[in-house]
Design a protein around this motif. Structure first.
Motif, PDB file in Angstrom:
ATOM      1  N   VAL A  87      59.913  94.174  38.216  1.00 32.57           N
ATOM      2  CA  VAL A  87      60.872  94.409  39.303  1.00 32.57           C
ATOM      3  C   VAL A  87      60.340  95.470  40.255  1.00 32.57           C
ATOM      4  CG1 VAL A  87      63.204  95.194  39.877  1.00 32.57           C
ATOM      5  CG2 VAL A  87      62.834  93.701  37.896  1.00 32.57           C
ATOM      6  N   ASN A  88      59.728  96.506  39.681  1.00 31.66           N
ATOM      7  CA  ASN A  88      59.259  97.624  40.507  1.00 31.66           C
ATOM      8  C   ASN A  88      58.169  97.215  41.485  1.00 31.66           C
ATOM      9  OD1 ASN A  88      61.015  99.456  39.374  1.00 31.66           O
ATOM     10  ND2 ASN A  88      59.571 100.124  37.801  1.00 31.66           N
ATOM     11  N   VAL A  89      57.319  96.254  41.095  1.00 28.83           N
ATOM     12  CA  VAL A  89      56.267  95.840  42.026  1.00 28.83           C
ATOM     13  C   VAL A  89      56.883  95.289  43.303  1.00 28.83           C
ATOM     14  CG1 VAL A  89      55.992  93.474  41.121  1.00 28.83           C
ATOM     15  CG2 VAL A  89      54.055  94.641  42.196  1.00 28.83           C
ATOM     16  N   ARG A  90      58.027  94.642  43.194  1.00 29.67           N
ATOM     17  CA  ARG A  90      58.724  94.148  44.382  1.00 29.67           C
ATOM     18  C   ARG A  90      59.384  95.292  45.141  1.00 29.67           C
ATOM     19  NH1 ARG A  90      60.669  90.300  40.497  1.00 29.67           N
ATOM     20  NH2 ARG A  90      62.847  90.926  40.784  1.00 29.67           N
ATOM     21  N   ASN A  91      59.985  96.223  44.401  1.00 34.67           N
ATOM     22  CA  ASN A  91      60.640  97.363  45.058  1.00 34.67           C
ATOM     23  C   ASN A  91      59.640  98.204  45.839  1.00 34.67           C
ATOM     24  OD1 ASN A  91      63.093  96.618  43.968  1.00 34.67           O
ATOM     25  ND2 ASN A  91      62.932  97.984  42.201  1.00 34.67           N
ATOM     26  N   TYR A  92      58.473  98.460  45.251  1.00 31.43           N
ATOM     27  CA  TYR A  92      57.453  99.252  45.939  1.00 31.43           C
ATOM     28  C   TYR A  92      56.946  98.522  47.182  1.00 31.43           C
ATOM     29  CZ  TYR A  92      57.274 101.632  41.372  1.00 31.43           C
ATOM     30  OH  TYR A  92      57.577 102.295  40.211  1.00 31.43           O
ATOM     31  N   SER A  93      56.791  97.202  47.057  1.00 31.92           N
ATOM     32  CA  SER A  93      56.333  96.409  48.203  1.00 31.92           C
ATOM     33  C   SER A  93      57.352  96.476  49.333  1.00 31.92           C
ATOM     34  CB  SER A  93      56.119  94.952  47.781  1.00 31.92           C
ATOM     35  OG  SER A  93      55.113  94.858  46.795  1.00 31.92           O
ATOM     36  N   LYS A  94      58.632  96.384  48.985  1.00 28.59           N
ATOM     37  CA  LYS A  94      59.682  96.443  50.004  1.00 28.59           C
ATOM     38  C   LYS A  94      59.718  97.824  50.660  1.00 28.59           C
ATOM     39  CE  LYS A  94      64.360  94.810  50.898  1.00 28.59           C
ATOM     40  NZ  LYS A  94      64.588  95.759  51.987  1.00 28.59           N
ATOM     41  N   GLU A  95      59.507  98.885  49.882  1.00 23.51           N
ATOM     42  CA  GLU A  95      59.462 100.233  50.460  1.00 23.51           C
ATOM     43  C   GLU A  95      58.343 100.346  51.494  1.00 23.51           C
ATOM     44  OE1 GLU A  95      59.316 103.365  47.553  1.00 23.51           O
ATOM     45  OE2 GLU A  95      60.883 102.442  46.339  1.00 23.51           O
ATOM     46  N   ASN A 128      54.670 100.423  34.669  1.00 23.23           N
ATOM     47  CA  ASN A 128      55.738 101.258  34.139  1.00 23.23           C
ATOM     48  C   ASN A 128      56.904 100.409  33.634  1.00 23.23           C
ATOM     49  OD1 ASN A 128      56.759 100.395  36.593  1.00 23.23           O
ATOM     50  ND2 ASN A 128      56.668 102.399  37.573  1.00 23.23           N
ATOM     51  N   GLU A 129      57.966 101.080  33.192  1.00 22.50           N
ATOM     52  CA  GLU A 129      59.143 100.355  32.739  1.00 22.50           C
ATOM     53  C   GLU A 129      59.732  99.536  33.889  1.00 22.50           C
ATOM     54  OE1 GLU A 129      63.396 101.309  30.466  1.00 22.50           O
ATOM     55  OE2 GLU A 129      62.043 102.940  31.038  1.00 22.50           O
ATOM     56  N   ASN A 130      60.113  98.311  33.610  1.00 23.69           N
ATOM     57  CA  ASN A 130      60.619  97.380  34.634  1.00 23.69           C
ATOM     58  C   ASN A 130      59.572  97.090  35.706  1.00 23.69           C
ATOM     59  OD1 ASN A 130      63.218  97.210  33.441  1.00 23.69           O
ATOM     60  ND2 ASN A 130      63.782  99.164  34.407  1.00 23.69           N
ATOM     61  N   ALA A 131      58.302  97.016  35.283  1.00 25.67           N
ATOM     62  CA  ALA A 131      57.200  96.841  36.240  1.00 25.67           C
ATOM     63  C   ALA A 131      57.338  95.571  37.062  1.00 25.67           C
ATOM     64  CB  ALA A 131      55.862  96.844  35.493  1.00 25.67           C
ATOM     65  N   TYR A 159      49.122  88.859  37.888  1.00 27.89           N
ATOM     66  CA  TYR A 159      49.391  89.638  36.675  1.00 27.89           C
ATOM     67  C   TYR A 159      48.354  89.320  35.600  1.00 27.89           C
ATOM     68  CZ  TYR A 159      51.291  91.242  32.299  1.00 27.89           C
ATOM     69  OH  TYR A 159      51.433  91.873  31.080  1.00 27.89           O
ATOM     70  N   THR A 160      47.838  90.371  34.991  1.00 28.92           N
ATOM     71  CA  THR A 160      47.179  90.297  33.688  1.00 28.92           C
ATOM     72  C   THR A 160      47.598  91.559  32.951  1.00 28.92           C
ATOM     73  OG1 THR A 160      45.161  91.528  34.263  1.00 28.92           O
ATOM     74  CG2 THR A 160      45.137  89.142  34.667  1.00 28.92           C
ATOM     75  N   GLY A 161      47.447  91.564  31.631  1.00 27.80           N
ATOM     76  CA  GLY A 161      47.813  92.751  30.857  1.00 27.80           C
ATOM     77  C   GLY A 161      47.094  94.007  31.334  1.00 27.80           C
ATOM     78  N   PRO A 162      45.759  93.988  31.435  1.00 25.91           N
ATOM     79  CA  PRO A 162      45.042  95.185  31.880  1.00 25.91           C
ATOM     80  C   PRO A 162      45.324  95.559  33.332  1.00 25.91           C
ATOM     81  CG  PRO A 162      43.585  93.737  30.643  1.00 25.91           C
ATOM     82  CD  PRO A 162      44.837  92.958  30.910  1.00 25.91           C
ATOM     83  N   ALA A 163      45.584  94.572  34.193  1.00 24.89           N
ATOM     84  CA  ALA A 163      45.792  94.858  35.621  1.00 24.89           C
ATOM     85  C   ALA A 163      47.231  95.233  35.938  1.00 24.89           C
ATOM     86  CB  ALA A 163      45.390  93.645  36.469  1.00 24.89           C
ATOM     87  N   GLY A 164      48.171  94.864  35.075  1.00 25.58           N
ATOM     88  CA  GLY A 164      49.572  95.098  35.373  1.00 25.58           C
ATOM     89  C   GLY A 164      50.087  94.107  36.401  1.00 25.58           C
ATOM     90  N   TYR A 165      51.208  94.474  37.037  1.00 26.27           N
ATOM     91  CA  TYR A 165      51.826  93.612  38.050  1.00 26.27           C
ATOM     92  C   TYR A 165      51.287  93.971  39.427  1.00 26.27           C
ATOM     93  CZ  TYR A 165      55.109  91.836  34.620  1.00 26.27           C
ATOM     94  OH  TYR A 165      55.662  91.214  33.529  1.00 26.27           O
ATOM     95  N   ASN A 166      50.998  92.935  40.209  1.00 32.96           N
ATOM     96  CA  ASN A 166      50.394  93.101  41.534  1.00 32.96           C
ATOM     97  C   ASN A 166      51.065  92.149  42.510  1.00 32.96           C
ATOM     98  OD1 ASN A 166      47.736  94.653  40.573  1.00 32.96           O
ATOM     99  ND2 ASN A 166      48.117  92.947  39.186  1.00 32.96           N
ATOM    100  N   LEU A 167      51.135  92.573  43.767  1.00 36.34           N
ATOM    101  CA  LEU A 167      51.730  91.710  44.790  1.00 36.34           C
ATOM    102  C   LEU A 167      51.137  92.018  46.158  1.00 36.34           C
ATOM    103  CD1 LEU A 167      53.864  89.636  45.726  1.00 36.34           C
ATOM    104  CD2 LEU A 167      55.503  91.519  45.900  1.00 36.34           C
TER     105      LEU A 167
END
Length: 223
Positions: A203-211, A198-201, A169-177
């Motif tokens: 948490v969403n980075v984990r949800n997208y990874s699981k998808e 995005n909103e709840n990023a 994570y960095t501010g410009p890069a957002g959340y990454n996994l």
């Protein structure tokens, strides 16, 4: 990449000394575990801090102790990236703090991660849920530290088990996994999700990874 070079070049028992510069140069609000200048820590424990706790100062300490300068180490990072086929990756620091010239792609991260998971030491550390640093000359004790990869800790899947790999994570890069998982047939897949803002990023980075992992394990098999 810092961990790959540390494992390939270093001795896990080598005791490394933290400089003030390594501690100071972790970026604005940089992730850290509170290592103190002059603290002496074995490489194997710095790798745990790096890969489990995302401790930026540990990356700088590793770079400074393995090479004559951090700049020399960063040059080795870029050379190794090219050797692994990560052609669109450019490192300008050892710990991943923001810089407009410090860049990569999802494809390149997957290539680097796939190679890293062939290293037993790397694989063992990134699948560790929590750890406690041993006492040092500056810390008589440490608190237990949980893995920043919450996807692995909260794994709910019936068809595979999360076994890594690394958050970013960095501010410009957002959340990454970059995540990895293995099913009962022995098939292992890596998913890379980048730039979630995005909103709840977080948490969403984990949800997208699981998808992605759900899709991969549902639609592919080893042949």
């Amino acid at each position: 990449m810092t961990a790959i070079l540390a494992i390939e070049m270093g001795d896990p028992e080598q005791v490394m000394t933290a400089s003030q510069a390594a501690i100071d140069d972790i970026g604005p609000n940089g992730s850290n575990i509170g290592i103190i200048a002059g603290e002496k820590i074995p490489l194997k424990n710095l790798l745990q801090a790096l890969l489990i706790a995302s401790a930026n100062e540990s990356a700088n300490i590793i770079a400074e102790n393995l090479c004559d300068s951090r700049q020399e180490f960063i040059g080795l990072m870029n050379r190794r990236a090219k050797e692994l086929g990560a052609e669109k990756t450019n490192f300008v620091n050892a710990c991943g703090i923001h810089d407009p010239l410090h860049v990569s792609t999802a494809s390149d991260i997957a290539k680097i991660a796939r190679y890293a998971m062939t290293l037993p030491e790397f694989r063992e550390i990134v699948s560790t849920r929590s750890f406690t640093m041993p006492a040092t000359n500056k810390h008589p004790s440490w608190q237990e530290i949980s893995n920043t990869n919450k996807l692995m800790i909260s794994d709910q899947s019936d068809i595979y088990r999360i076994n890594g790999i690394k958050t970013g994570y960095t501010g410009p890069a957002g959340y990454n996994l970059a995540s990895s998982a293995k099913n009962e047939d022995g098939m292992e897949l890596i998913a890379v999700v980048m730039g979630v803002k995005n909103e709840n990023a977080s948490v969403n980075v984990r949800n997208y990874s699981k998808e992605l992992l759900d899709y991969g394990f549902t639609n592919f098999k080893k042949v």
